[in-house]
Design a protein around this motif. Structure first.
Motif, mmCIF file in Angstrom:
data_model
loop_
_atom_site.group_PDB
_atom_site.id
_atom_site.type_symbol
_atom_site.label_atom_id
_atom_site.label_comp_id
_atom_site.label_asym_id
_atom_site.label_seq_id
_atom_site.Cartn_x
_atom_site.Cartn_y
_atom_site.Cartn_z
ATOM 1 N N GLU A 176 0.832 -1.205 0.000
ATOM 2 C CA GLU A 176 0.000 0.000 0.000
ATOM 3 C C GLU A 176 0.870 1.261 0.000
ATOM 4 O OE1 GLU A 176 -3.294 1.736 -0.644
ATOM 5 O OE2 GLU A 176 -3.029 -0.440 -0.596
ATOM 6 N N LEU A 177 1.888 1.250 0.846
ATOM 7 C CA LEU A 177 2.822 2.378 0.906
ATOM 8 C C LEU A 177 3.498 2.574 -0.452
ATOM 9 C CD1 LEU A 177 4.825 2.222 4.252
ATOM 10 C CD2 LEU A 177 3.600 4.186 3.304
ATOM 11 N N ALA A 178 3.921 1.457 -1.063
ATOM 12 C CA ALA A 178 4.592 1.534 -2.354
ATOM 13 C C ALA A 178 3.618 2.047 -3.420
ATOM 14 C CB ALA A 178 5.152 0.167 -2.744
ATOM 15 N N PHE A 179 2.394 1.593 -3.346
ATOM 16 C CA PHE A 179 1.350 2.055 -4.265
ATOM 17 C C PHE A 179 1.220 3.574 -4.219
ATOM 18 C CE2 PHE A 179 -0.921 -1.474 -6.017
ATOM 19 C CZ PHE A 179 -1.737 -0.874 -6.973
ATOM 20 N N GLU A 180 1.160 4.091 -3.002
ATOM 21 C CA GLU A 180 1.049 5.541 -2.816
ATOM 22 C C GLU A 180 2.297 6.248 -3.309
ATOM 23 O OE1 GLU A 180 0.226 6.582 1.240
ATOM 24 O OE2 GLU A 180 -1.669 5.494 1.195
ATOM 25 N N GLY A 181 3.443 5.720 -2.870
ATOM 26 C CA GLY A 181 4.708 6.370 -3.207
ATOM 27 C C GLY A 181 4.946 6.430 -4.707
ATOM 28 N N LEU A 182 4.538 5.375 -5.402
ATOM 29 C CA LEU A 182 4.757 5.335 -6.850
ATOM 30 C C LEU A 182 3.573 5.924 -7.613
ATOM 31 C CD1 LEU A 182 6.290 1.737 -7.109
ATOM 32 C CD2 LEU A 182 7.526 3.897 -7.196
ATOM 33 N N GLU A 183 2.568 6.362 -6.867
ATOM 34 C CA GLU A 183 1.355 6.959 -7.473
ATOM 35 C C GLU A 183 0.775 6.056 -8.555
ATOM 36 O OE1 GLU A 183 2.323 10.978 -8.654
ATOM 37 O OE2 GLU A 183 3.328 11.355 -6.739
ATOM 38 N N LEU A 184 0.612 4.784 -8.211
ATOM 39 C CA LEU A 184 0.116 3.817 -9.193
ATOM 40 C C LEU A 184 -1.404 3.826 -9.239
ATOM 41 C CD1 LEU A 184 2.520 0.919 -8.196
ATOM 42 C CD2 LEU A 184 2.618 2.277 -10.292
ATOM 43 N N ASP A 185 -1.903 3.372 -10.357
ATOM 44 C CA ASP A 185 -3.348 3.310 -10.560
ATOM 45 C C ASP A 185 -3.888 2.037 -9.894
ATOM 46 O OD1 ASP A 185 -5.911 3.059 -11.441
ATOM 47 O OD2 ASP A 185 -5.451 3.370 -13.563
ATOM 48 N N ARG A 186 -4.701 2.258 -8.876
ATOM 49 C CA ARG A 186 -5.211 1.131 -8.095
ATOM 50 C C ARG A 186 -6.149 0.225 -8.882
ATOM 51 N NH1 ARG A 186 -4.126 2.272 -2.511
ATOM 52 N NH2 ARG A 186 -3.047 4.202 -2.903
ATOM 53 N N SER A 187 -6.708 0.742 -9.954
ATOM 54 C CA SER A 187 -7.677 -0.076 -10.689
ATOM 55 C C SER A 187 -6.971 -1.067 -11.615
ATOM 56 C CB SER A 187 -8.608 0.836 -11.500
ATOM 57 O OG SER A 187 -7.860 1.478 -12.521
ATOM 58 N N GLN A 188 -5.668 -0.930 -11.761
ATOM 59 C CA GLN A 188 -4.941 -1.799 -12.678
ATOM 60 C C GLN A 188 -4.393 -3.038 -11.975
ATOM 61 O OE1 GLN A 188 -4.645 -1.346 -16.040
ATOM 62 N NE2 GLN A 188 -6.166 0.234 -15.606
ATOM 63 N N PRO A 189 -4.714 -4.229 -12.480
ATOM 64 C CA PRO A 189 -4.203 -5.446 -11.813
ATOM 65 C C PRO A 189 -2.692 -5.649 -12.002
ATOM 66 C CG PRO A 189 -5.485 -6.026 -13.765
ATOM 67 C CD PRO A 189 -5.637 -4.544 -13.575
ATOM 68 N N ARG A 190 -2.146 -5.133 -13.124
ATOM 69 C CA ARG A 190 -0.736 -5.394 -13.414
ATOM 70 C C ARG A 190 0.213 -4.790 -12.367
ATOM 71 N NH1 ARG A 190 3.408 -3.537 -16.342
ATOM 72 N NH2 ARG A 190 4.544 -4.966 -17.687
ATOM 73 N N PRO A 191 0.120 -3.473 -12.078
ATOM 74 C CA PRO A 191 1.015 -2.942 -11.034
ATOM 75 C C PRO A 191 0.756 -3.577 -9.672
ATOM 76 C CG PRO A 191 -0.535 -1.246 -11.812
ATOM 77 C CD PRO A 191 -0.639 -2.393 -12.750
ATOM 78 N N ARG A 192 -0.484 -3.907 -9.392
ATOM 79 C CA ARG A 192 -0.807 -4.566 -8.116
ATOM 80 C C ARG A 192 -0.042 -5.889 -8.008
ATOM 81 N NH1 ARG A 192 -2.676 -3.561 -3.173
ATOM 82 N NH2 ARG A 192 -4.267 -2.189 -3.984
ATOM 83 N N LEU A 193 -0.112 -6.685 -9.074
ATOM 84 C CA LEU A 193 0.594 -7.968 -9.103
ATOM 85 C C LEU A 193 2.111 -7.774 -8.983
ATOM 86 C CD1 LEU A 193 -0.781 -10.421 -11.820
ATOM 87 C CD2 LEU A 193 -0.118 -10.979 -9.500
ATOM 88 N N LEU A 194 2.620 -6.786 -9.693
ATOM 89 C CA LEU A 194 4.064 -6.551 -9.649
ATOM 90 C C LEU A 194 4.500 -6.138 -8.241
ATOM 91 C CD1 LEU A 194 4.576 -4.805 -13.097
ATOM 92 C CD2 LEU A 194 5.542 -6.999 -12.382
ATOM 93 N N LEU A 195 3.665 -5.361 -7.561
ATOM 94 C CA LEU A 195 4.005 -4.960 -6.187
ATOM 95 C C LEU A 195 3.950 -6.153 -5.236
ATOM 96 C CD1 LEU A 195 2.577 -1.488 -5.217
ATOM 97 C CD2 LEU A 195 4.938 -2.257 -5.425
ATOM 98 N N VAL A 196 2.939 -6.993 -5.414
ATOM 99 C CA VAL A 196 2.863 -8.223 -4.612
ATOM 100 C C VAL A 196 4.157 -9.018 -4.795
ATOM 101 C CG1 VAL A 196 1.733 -10.492 -4.527
ATOM 102 C CG2 VAL A 196 0.341 -8.414 -4.538
ATOM 103 N N GLY A 197 4.595 -9.107 -6.043
ATOM 104 C CA GLY A 197 5.839 -9.817 -6.335
ATOM 105 C C GLY A 197 7.033 -9.140 -5.689
#
Lengths: 197, 197
Positions: free
Chosen positions: B135-156
């Motif tokens: 979640e912190l990384a999501f915010e810091g990188l200003e990623l689009d939460r609706s996209q599954p690809r960055p979510r998956l990459l962050l999980v990884g």
């Protein structure tokens, strides 16, 4: 005469073969449903064996689970070992085999990776499997074993691949081929393919 | 009079403060030695409390472990939350805080990540912590939460960071700063930093 036929129908198998069939049945059941829903009775029925025989051969559910897990790891080792070819084809083959395996044993995969099996033996088997995967990648990428950096990056990639596959099995937000591409991109972003000689 | 002094030396604390001190002592002990070597007696002694009081407040070792774990997660959340600044500085701050934390609680970290604690509650806390980091990384990188690809990459990436930190704590083959650089490179290789406005 009719008695002989009944026995023939129940298939009197050599012990080793009978054991293999029970393990195969256990592997199918543990792979495809929650561990707590798998009973010795169900495994026996699926293997065409008696409950007593399953207990006699394997002792109990936990031991049978470990046997099934070891058999699954053997399967995995087989399906991710690519035939000779260019490095990228080999990598694609291995990733595809890994995802096939994870899908086929989805329940078992999720439970294991989530650590839900709560057994030191199972954790040990999972650890050795991670090392096996890293080892294959080491060979495929022709990396220098004496270097800690690629070793660490591979450890990271194996963990990432596992977590991403788990997330994908639980959410299925992207297509399987897209996941395969992501996993390959993830690896090649940090570790280059060897030159094709 | 002398009796009053003795009591004063033993520090009669309000219950909440006394509990906090016991949890802090538990956190130090569980973080720095194998779980099986940590006893209620040792925690009580480290907190300057009686064994009976520790049992009264916390019931037993497993509950105290969970309290200590939750306190550790609060610490982690504090040390990886960067102050405002450019995205790369924030990322460096978070990674450095994470590695500080892992080193400070090395035993506890290794046990948890290895799943050696064998408790569904602990596994749940660890999972929520992974989500917090993502979640912190999501915010810091200003990623689009609706996209599954960055979510998956962050999980990884979170899984990779965890596995690499574990491997590093167990082998210490590279310097801490080099590990921090690898983790950051690993992330930026697959997810770009946001433009600085």
């Amino acid at each position: 005469m009719s008695r002989t036929r009944v026995n023939a129908t129940r298939r009197r198998l050599p012990v080793a073969q009978r054991r293999d069939e029970i393990v195969a049945a256990a592997q199918r059941l543990f792979g495809t449903r929650p561990t707590e829903d798998v009973t010795i009775e169900a495994i026996a029925a699926a293997a065409g064996a008696s409950r007593a025989l399953v207990y006699r051969y394997f002792g109990g559910k936990q031991q049978l689970y470990l046997h099934a897990l070891l058999a699954a790891v053997d399967d995995l080792a087989r399906v991710i070992e690519p035939p000779p070819g260019p490095p990228l084809s080999r990598l694609r083959f291995a990733v595809s085999g890994y995802l096939d395996f994870a899908e086929r044993h989805a329940h078992g995969y999720v439970a294991l990776v989530r650590g839900a099996t709560h057994s030191a033996e199972a954790a040990e088997i999972v650890d050795r499997t991670r090392e096996l995967i890293a080892e294959l990648a080491f060979e495929g990428l022709e990396l220098d074993r004496s270097q800690p950096r690629p070793r660490l990056l591979l450890v990271g990639w194996v963990a990432a691949a596992e977590a991403m596959t788990l997330h994908w099995l639980e959410h299925r937000e992207i297509a399987r081929d897209d996941l395969a591409k992501l996993l390959i991109e993830n690896l090649l972003a940090v570790l280059p393919l060897p030159d094709q000689g």
